[in-house]
Design an enzyme around this catalytic site. Sequence first.
Site, mmCIF file in Angstrom:
data_model
loop_
_atom_site.group_PDB
_atom_site.id
_atom_site.type_symbol
_atom_site.label_atom_id
_atom_site.label_comp_id
_atom_site.label_asym_id
_atom_site.label_seq_id
_atom_site.Cartn_x
_atom_site.Cartn_y
_atom_site.Cartn_z
ATOM 1 N N CYS A 128 0.832 -1.206 0.000
ATOM 2 C CA CYS A 128 0.000 0.000 0.000
ATOM 3 C C CYS A 128 0.872 1.264 0.000
ATOM 4 C CB CYS A 128 -0.987 -0.053 1.151
ATOM 5 S SG CYS A 128 -2.415 1.009 0.869
ATOM 6 N N ARG B 219 -2.135 7.330 -6.212
ATOM 7 C CA ARG B 219 -2.529 7.265 -4.796
ATOM 8 C C ARG B 219 -4.030 7.326 -4.663
ATOM 9 N NH1 ARG B 219 -1.417 11.872 -1.531
ATOM 10 N NH2 ARG B 219 -1.799 10.872 0.448
ATOM 11 N N ARG C 174 -7.821 2.539 1.246
ATOM 12 C CA ARG C 174 -7.357 3.762 0.553
ATOM 13 C C ARG C 174 -6.110 3.467 -0.275
ATOM 14 N NH1 ARG C 174 -9.890 8.057 1.201
ATOM 15 N NH2 ARG C 174 -8.204 9.508 0.775
ATOM 16 N N HIS D 94 -3.168 -5.279 1.736
ATOM 17 C CA HIS D 94 -2.558 -5.522 3.051
ATOM 18 C C HIS D 94 -2.637 -7.000 3.425
ATOM 19 C CE1 HIS D 94 -2.218 -1.325 4.625
ATOM 20 N NE2 HIS D 94 -3.115 -1.100 3.679
ATOM 21 N N GLU E 67 -0.972 -8.535 5.558
ATOM 22 C CA GLU E 67 -0.641 -8.762 6.973
ATOM 23 C C GLU E 67 -1.884 -8.828 7.853
ATOM 24 O OE1 GLU E 67 -0.378 -5.996 5.379
ATOM 25 O OE2 GLU E 67 -0.938 -4.288 6.641
#
Length: 201
Positions: A82, A111, A141, A181, A183
């Site tokens: 990200c 972005r 985002r 993400h 994780e």
Amino acid sequence: MANQPTIGVLALQGDAREHLAAVESCGARGIGVRRASELESVDGLVIPGGESTTMSRLLTVFDLLEPLRARLKAGMPAYGSCAGMILLASEILDTRPDAEHLNGLDITVRRNAFGRQVDSFEADLDFAGIDGDPVRAVFIRAPWVEHAGAGVDVLARVPEGPAAGHIVAVRQGDVLATSFHPEVTGDRRVHRLFVDMVRGN
Ligand code: GLN
């Protein structure tokens, strides 16, 4: 290094702890990186999610920007998630004019790219190099890759919906990046891919 590489997680801002737990569960030694001496000691580096313009500023404040650029240039493996993907890019669209980037990947990222449709969402991705079930991807985002250079392997795209087809995972040599993400899901396959890249480096 032997079989247990030391993997740093940039810990200036963002969710470093989850990445440390993830790389350790893949057999690496994980250390948080806040200073140049710590950066020197790692075999590979994870740049976590967070806020890319804040991380850019903190890299300057902590005197890490040039040491990090130098290690990337010398071939240190890196994985950016990200905001980490944004920092690794060679060009950033829709950012602040003073935002720094690391030039670790020949990609142009946009972005907050999905923000026009929806801020955060999840999707199941076919991910090149990861066998078995699709990878559940959590986007917060997130950026997407607007352009990938000729030397960049595209590993995953958004499968469906308004953003279908946009690139969300790439690899160039020993540098890996995802818009999402991994994780936060408990699926360690993306981290395992990176730890194996570091072992092979
Ligand atoms: N939107 C953030 C940025 O521009 C990235 C979000 C994230 O890392 N989850 O840096």
